[in-house]
Design an enzyme around this catalytic site. Structure first.
Site, PDB file in Angstrom:
ATOM      1  N   LYS A   1    -102.657  -8.812 -35.618  1.00  0.00           N
ATOM      2  CA  LYS A   1    -101.402  -9.050 -34.895  1.00  0.00           C
ATOM      3  C   LYS A   1    -100.669  -7.722 -34.622  1.00  0.00           C
ATOM      4  CE  LYS A   1     -98.037 -11.781 -36.660  1.00  0.00           C
ATOM      5  NZ  LYS A   1     -97.400 -12.911 -37.308  1.00  0.00           N
TER       6      LYS A   1
ATOM      7  N   ASP B   1    -105.657 -15.368 -44.371  1.00  0.00           N
ATOM      8  CA  ASP B   1    -106.062 -16.756 -44.126  1.00  0.00           C
ATOM      9  C   ASP B   1    -107.501 -16.961 -44.565  1.00  0.00           C
ATOM     10  OD1 ASP B   1    -104.093 -18.335 -41.848  1.00  0.00           O
ATOM     11  OD2 ASP B   1    -103.783 -16.225 -42.294  1.00  0.00           O
TER      12      ASP B   1
HETATM   13  P1  ADP Z   1     -96.664 -12.599 -41.496  1.00  0.00           P
HETATM   14  O1  ADP Z   1     -96.609 -11.121 -41.459  1.00  0.00           O
HETATM   15  O2  ADP Z   1     -97.107 -13.143 -42.812  1.00  0.00           O
HETATM   16  O3  ADP Z   1     -97.478 -13.173 -40.375  1.00  0.00           O
HETATM   17  P2  ADP Z   1     -93.870 -12.402 -40.811  1.00  0.00           P
HETATM   18  O4  ADP Z   1     -93.398 -11.441 -41.847  1.00  0.00           O
HETATM   19  O5  ADP Z   1     -94.061 -11.880 -39.439  1.00  0.00           O
HETATM   20  O6  ADP Z   1     -95.176 -13.159 -41.301  1.00  0.00           O
HETATM   21  O7  ADP Z   1     -92.818 -13.602 -40.825  1.00  0.00           O
HETATM   22  C1  ADP Z   1     -92.923 -14.695 -39.944  1.00  0.00           C
HETATM   23  C2  ADP Z   1     -91.511 -15.161 -39.574  1.00  0.00           C
HETATM   24  O8  ADP Z   1     -90.871 -15.693 -40.738  1.00  0.00           O
HETATM   25  C3  ADP Z   1     -90.634 -14.036 -39.063  1.00  0.00           C
HETATM   26  O9  ADP Z   1     -89.881 -14.503 -37.961  1.00  0.00           O
HETATM   27  C4  ADP Z   1     -89.740 -13.710 -40.240  1.00  0.00           C
HETATM   28  O10 ADP Z   1     -88.467 -13.232 -39.854  1.00  0.00           O
HETATM   29  C5  ADP Z   1     -89.620 -15.066 -40.927  1.00  0.00           C
HETATM   30  N1  ADP Z   1     -89.362 -14.919 -42.374  1.00  0.00           N
HETATM   31  C6  ADP Z   1     -90.168 -14.373 -43.305  1.00  0.00           C
HETATM   32  N2  ADP Z   1     -89.596 -14.409 -44.526  1.00  0.00           N
HETATM   33  C7  ADP Z   1     -88.390 -15.010 -44.366  1.00  0.00           C
HETATM   34  C8  ADP Z   1     -87.306 -15.355 -45.255  1.00  0.00           C
HETATM   35  N3  ADP Z   1     -87.367 -15.100 -46.570  1.00  0.00           N
HETATM   36  N4  ADP Z   1     -86.205 -15.951 -44.731  1.00  0.00           N
HETATM   37  C9  ADP Z   1     -86.152 -16.220 -43.403  1.00  0.00           C
HETATM   38  N5  ADP Z   1     -87.117 -15.928 -42.516  1.00  0.00           N
HETATM   39  C10 ADP Z   1     -88.235 -15.327 -42.988  1.00  0.00           C
HETATM   40 MG    MG Z   2     -97.529  -9.826 -40.191  1.00  0.00          MG
END
Ligand code: ADP
Ligand code: MG
Length: 287
Positions: free
Chosen positions: A41, A127
């Site tokens: 990503k 995943d």
């Molecule tokens: P990943 O890297 O695991 O794919 P992300 O860090 O990009 O996931 O997070 C996915 C979404 O969830 C983002 O929009 C992020 O802002 C939101 N998010 C993650 N942790 C929290 C939290 N503790 N509270 C609110 N939103 C969160």
């Molecule tokens: Mg990510």
């Protein structure tokens, strides 16, 4: 000697958000930090740099042959050095190749000798922990791994798969487990469920991060909570988590549950909280 830490978790569970806030907190406390996004990503470090994309190592390798460190990195909040490994052209090739190629290139370019980091954080999609995604834990790249999970079954399932990969590679010099990061906690039972999963697999929870609007709001400005809302309660949570990880010496080989045991465990939790025992759904009514 720098601490190399891999942070795994299911897609969308909050790896990049959590990792970036840990990096920001460590850098703000005066440590030298490198964050390497190992997710196709390629948005791991965006909230450390105002929300923009960064050219990936794999794209630069494709376009320039052999890029320099400057070509594939950018300095983010509080001096965090940001790098995105990148991924294959969608539908072609193996996602793990990006991680391998990126880590090889960074070593060739002597990044770690030159930057002299205290911490290197790898943000890795978990995943499926296929051979490619296992690269950071497989051959001594990371010393320890953490997993971000919520109380959702699919996130726990991904965490359990990571535990399988760690227990497979740890005996031959692979990374060991530092612990579990509980994210998006909204209810007491969610924290208890994750505690119970950690206990049953021989590890522990290093921090509980509440689901918070402050995270979403900071993200809209392309910032971590540490940068956008440093005096918020959520920033305190991330700083405590960063401190815990910086000082943590837990290093375990987890004991993953097998498929049927994991399902039975999850069903028990579901029944206790929502179902039969809670009196909300009687089995015959559920049909
Ligand atoms: P990943 O890297 O695991 O794919 P992300 O860090 O990009 O996931 O997070 C996915 C979404 O969830 C983002 O929009 C992020 O802002 C939101 N998010 C993650 N942790 C929290 C939290 N503790 N509270 C609110 N939103 C969160
Ligand atoms: Mg990510």
């Amino acid at each position: 000697k720098p601490k190399h830490i891999a942070i795994y978790g299911k897609g969308g569970i909050g790896k990049s958000t959590t990792t970036s806030n840990i990096s920001a907190a460590l850098a703000d406390a005066g440590f030298r930090v490198i964050q390497i996004g190992c997710d196709p990503k390629s948005d791991s470090t965006n909230i450390l740099r105002g929300g923009d994309d960064l050219p990936t190592v794999l794209d630069s390798l494709r376009e320039r042959g052999r890029p320099s460190i400057a070509d594939v990195s950018a300095t983010g909040f509080a001096g965090v050095l940001c790098i995105e490994a990148g991924g294959p052209v969608p539908g072609v090739g193996c996602a793990g190749r990006g991680i391998n190629a990126a880590v090889d290139l960074l070593h060739e370019l002597e990044l770690f000798e030159q930057f002299k980091p205290d911490f290197v954080l790898y943000d890795v999609l978990g995943d499926v922990v296929c051979g490619g995604f296992a690269v950071p834990i497989r051959n001594g790249i990371a010393d320890s791994a953490y997993v971000v999970t919520s109380s959702d079954f699919m996130a726990i399932f991904a965490a359990n798969n990571l535990f399988k990969a760690i227990s497979k590679y740890a005996p031959s010099g692979g990374a060991r487990l530092g612990g579990v990061i509980a994210n998006s906690i909204q209810t007491p039972y969610a924290a208890s469920l994750i505690d119970d999963f950690a206990a049953r697999t021989g590890t522990s929870v290093v921090g509980y991060v509440p689901r918070s609007q402050v995270v979403a709001q900071s993200e809209l400005y392309g910032k971590t909570v540490i940068e956008a809302q440093p005096r918020s309660a959520q920033a305190d949570v991330y700083r405590a988590l960063a401190r815990h990880i910086a000082e943590n010496h837990e290093s375990t080989v987890p004991k993953p549950l097998n498929g049927p045991a994991l399902k039975a465990w999850a069903r028990d939790w579901g029944d206790r909280v929502f179902g039969v025992e809670a009196g909300i759904v009687a089995p015959q009514e559920a049909i």
